[in-house]
Design a protein around this motif. Structure first.
Motif, PDB file in Angstrom:
ATOM      1  N   VAL A 118       0.831  -1.209   0.000  1.00 29.24           N
ATOM      2  CA  VAL A 118       0.000   0.000   0.000  1.00 29.24           C
ATOM      3  C   VAL A 118       0.866   1.260   0.000  1.00 29.24           C
ATOM      4  O   VAL A 118       0.581   2.225  -0.720  1.00 29.24           O
ATOM      5  CB  VAL A 118      -0.953  -0.001   1.217  1.00 29.24           C
ATOM      6  N   VAL A 119       1.932   1.265   0.808  1.00 30.60           N
ATOM      7  CA  VAL A 119       2.829   2.424   0.865  1.00 30.60           C
ATOM      8  C   VAL A 119       3.514   2.630  -0.483  1.00 30.60           C
ATOM      9  O   VAL A 119       3.601   3.758  -0.997  1.00 30.60           O
ATOM     10  CB  VAL A 119       3.878   2.253   1.978  1.00 30.60           C
ATOM     11  N   ILE A 164       5.806  11.603   2.211  1.00 30.63           N
ATOM     12  CA  ILE A 164       5.967  11.168   3.602  1.00 30.63           C
ATOM     13  C   ILE A 164       4.604  10.971   4.249  1.00 30.63           C
ATOM     14  O   ILE A 164       4.348   9.966   4.933  1.00 30.63           O
ATOM     15  CB  ILE A 164       6.779  12.209   4.408  1.00 30.63           C
ATOM     16  N   SER A 165       3.705  11.937   4.024  1.00 33.07           N
ATOM     17  CA  SER A 165       2.362  11.856   4.598  1.00 33.07           C
ATOM     18  C   SER A 165       1.611  10.633   4.078  1.00 33.07           C
ATOM     19  O   SER A 165       0.958   9.911   4.847  1.00 33.07           O
ATOM     20  CB  SER A 165       1.582  13.139   4.276  1.00 33.07           C
ATOM     21  N   ARG A 166       1.709  10.393   2.767  1.00 33.84           N
ATOM     22  CA  ARG A 166       1.036   9.234   2.159  1.00 33.84           C
ATOM     23  C   ARG A 166       1.610   7.919   2.693  1.00 33.84           C
ATOM     24  O   ARG A 166       0.886   6.930   2.828  1.00 33.84           O
ATOM     25  CB  ARG A 166       1.202   9.278   0.643  1.00 33.84           C
ATOM     26  N   SER A 217      -5.841   7.202  14.022  1.00 35.68           N
ATOM     27  CA  SER A 217      -4.553   7.461  13.351  1.00 35.68           C
ATOM     28  C   SER A 217      -4.642   8.345  12.117  1.00 35.68           C
ATOM     29  O   SER A 217      -3.666   9.027  11.773  1.00 35.68           O
ATOM     30  CB  SER A 217      -3.902   6.130  12.962  1.00 35.68           C
ATOM     31  N   VAL A 218      -5.775   8.364  11.431  1.00 32.14           N
ATOM     32  CA  VAL A 218      -5.872   9.107  10.170  1.00 32.14           C
ATOM     33  C   VAL A 218      -5.696  10.620  10.355  1.00 32.14           C
ATOM     34  O   VAL A 218      -4.901  11.242   9.628  1.00 32.14           O
ATOM     35  CB  VAL A 218      -7.189   8.792   9.434  1.00 32.14           C
ATOM     36  N   PRO A 219      -6.397  11.281  11.294  1.00 30.99           N
ATOM     37  CA  PRO A 219      -6.223  12.744  11.446  1.00 30.99           C
ATOM     38  C   PRO A 219      -4.785  13.172  11.721  1.00 30.99           C
ATOM     39  O   PRO A 219      -4.296  14.110  11.064  1.00 30.99           O
ATOM     40  CB  PRO A 219      -7.155  13.084  12.613  1.00 30.99           C
ATOM     41  N   ALA A 223      -2.048  15.585   9.460  1.00 30.29           N
ATOM     42  CA  ALA A 223      -1.583  16.826  10.087  1.00 30.29           C
ATOM     43  C   ALA A 223      -0.065  16.876  10.273  1.00 30.29           C
ATOM     44  O   ALA A 223       0.449  17.779  10.938  1.00 30.29           O
ATOM     45  CB  ALA A 223      -2.261  17.003  11.447  1.00 30.29           C
ATOM     46  N   ILE A 224       0.669  15.923   9.688  1.00 29.82           N
ATOM     47  CA  ILE A 224       2.129  15.910   9.842  1.00 29.82           C
ATOM     48  C   ILE A 224       2.748  17.198   9.312  1.00 29.82           C
ATOM     49  O   ILE A 224       3.632  17.797   9.933  1.00 29.82           O
ATOM     50  CB  ILE A 224       2.740  14.699   9.106  1.00 29.82           C
ATOM     51  N   PHE A 225       2.278  17.621   8.151  1.00 25.24           N
ATOM     52  CA  PHE A 225       2.780  18.850   7.535  1.00 25.24           C
ATOM     53  C   PHE A 225       1.628  19.831   7.376  1.00 25.24           C
ATOM     54  O   PHE A 225       0.474  19.422   7.222  1.00 25.24           O
ATOM     55  CB  PHE A 225       3.410  18.554   6.169  1.00 25.24           C
ATOM     56  N   PRO A 226       1.912  21.139   7.394  1.00 24.83           N
ATOM     57  CA  PRO A 226       0.849  22.134   7.205  1.00 24.83           C
ATOM     58  C   PRO A 226       0.260  22.058   5.806  1.00 24.83           C
ATOM     59  O   PRO A 226       0.915  21.584   4.866  1.00 24.83           O
ATOM     60  CB  PRO A 226       1.565  23.472   7.442  1.00 24.83           C
TER      61      PRO A 226
END
Length: 237
Positions: A118-119, A164-166, A217-219, A223-226
């Protein structure tokens, strides 16, 4: 036109939980791995396409807007290429990790095979979809919203942070949950559910566990990056 209900953002959790359970089946065969990775990437592609920015229909277009149609066709072509790349990478990586885990007799690696697929698919999809930005750059604006030009440096930063977020997004649900499921399967009360209630009992517990982990975990992953990145003007072209 209205977005079909299965492809709305509000349907992300209800539809992805069953797909997640399919991806995390213990002892899944090759056909099962291929099917659930395909189902996951197909739903993701449909959501991306259904929620794309919509333009005018062909009869309403003026001569000056022909370029928009051409660009729209290019976007749809990139979407198809990205979909095929994501499906291919998801299946390839998942099956490869699965094969290596069996060769090394590593139970932990076998449990992580779905999330690896998936990643890999998410990052591949992103790179194929936004490769045009790497050559043309993205718009850069001041704090007050004034656009000052396009930048390839800003594009690279934006794509890297999005990648990274994905990559982080599915880790808790598909990376942690398999070990939670393994602990459940070793618990006596969990084993007794199948005897007292039938197969629906253990499956229901797994469904609730995956839903709770995903909802929590999804939110934070988003929110890792603006939403809007900040870049020093000295680093721009």
């Amino acid at each position: 036109s209205p977005i079909p209900r299965p492809f709305r953002v509000s349907a992300f959790l209800p539809i992805n939980i069953p797909i997640g359970l399919g991806l995390l089946q213990p002892g899944a065969g090759i056909i099962s791995v291929i099917f659930w990775q395909w189902a996951n990437q197909t739903h993701a592609a449909c959501m991306n396409y259904a929620n794309r920015p919509m333009g005018k229909s062909a009869p309403e277009l003026k001569e000056s807007e022909i370029l928009r149609v051409t660009d729209s066709i290019a976007v749809e072509k990139r979407t198809l290429i990205s979909y095929l790349g994501a499906v291919g990478s998801a299946m390839g990586v998942s099956l490869t990790v699965r094969h290596i885990s069996k060769t090394l007799q590593s139970r932990a690696m076998l449990l992580l095979a779905p999330v690896c697929g998936v990643v890999a698919a998410a990052v591949t999809n992103l790179c194929l979809t936004r490769q045009r930005e790497l050559t043309e750059g993205i718009e850069v604006e001041t704090a007050d919203g004034k656009i000052i030009g396009r930048s390839q440096t800003a594009a690279r930063k934006a794509i890297f942070e999005t990648a990274i977020s994905r990559a982080v997004l599915p880790l808790p649900a598909l990376g942690v949950t398999p070990f939670v499921f393994q602990s459940l399967e070793n618990a006596q009360w969990y084993k007794s559910l199948a005897t007292r209630i039938g197969r629906a009992g253990p499956l229901g517990v797994k469904y609730i566990a995956l839903m709770v982990i995903s909802a929590i975990s999804v939110p934070p992953a988003f929110a890792i990056f603006p939403h809007r990145g900040i870049l020093d003007t000295k680093r721009l072209e």
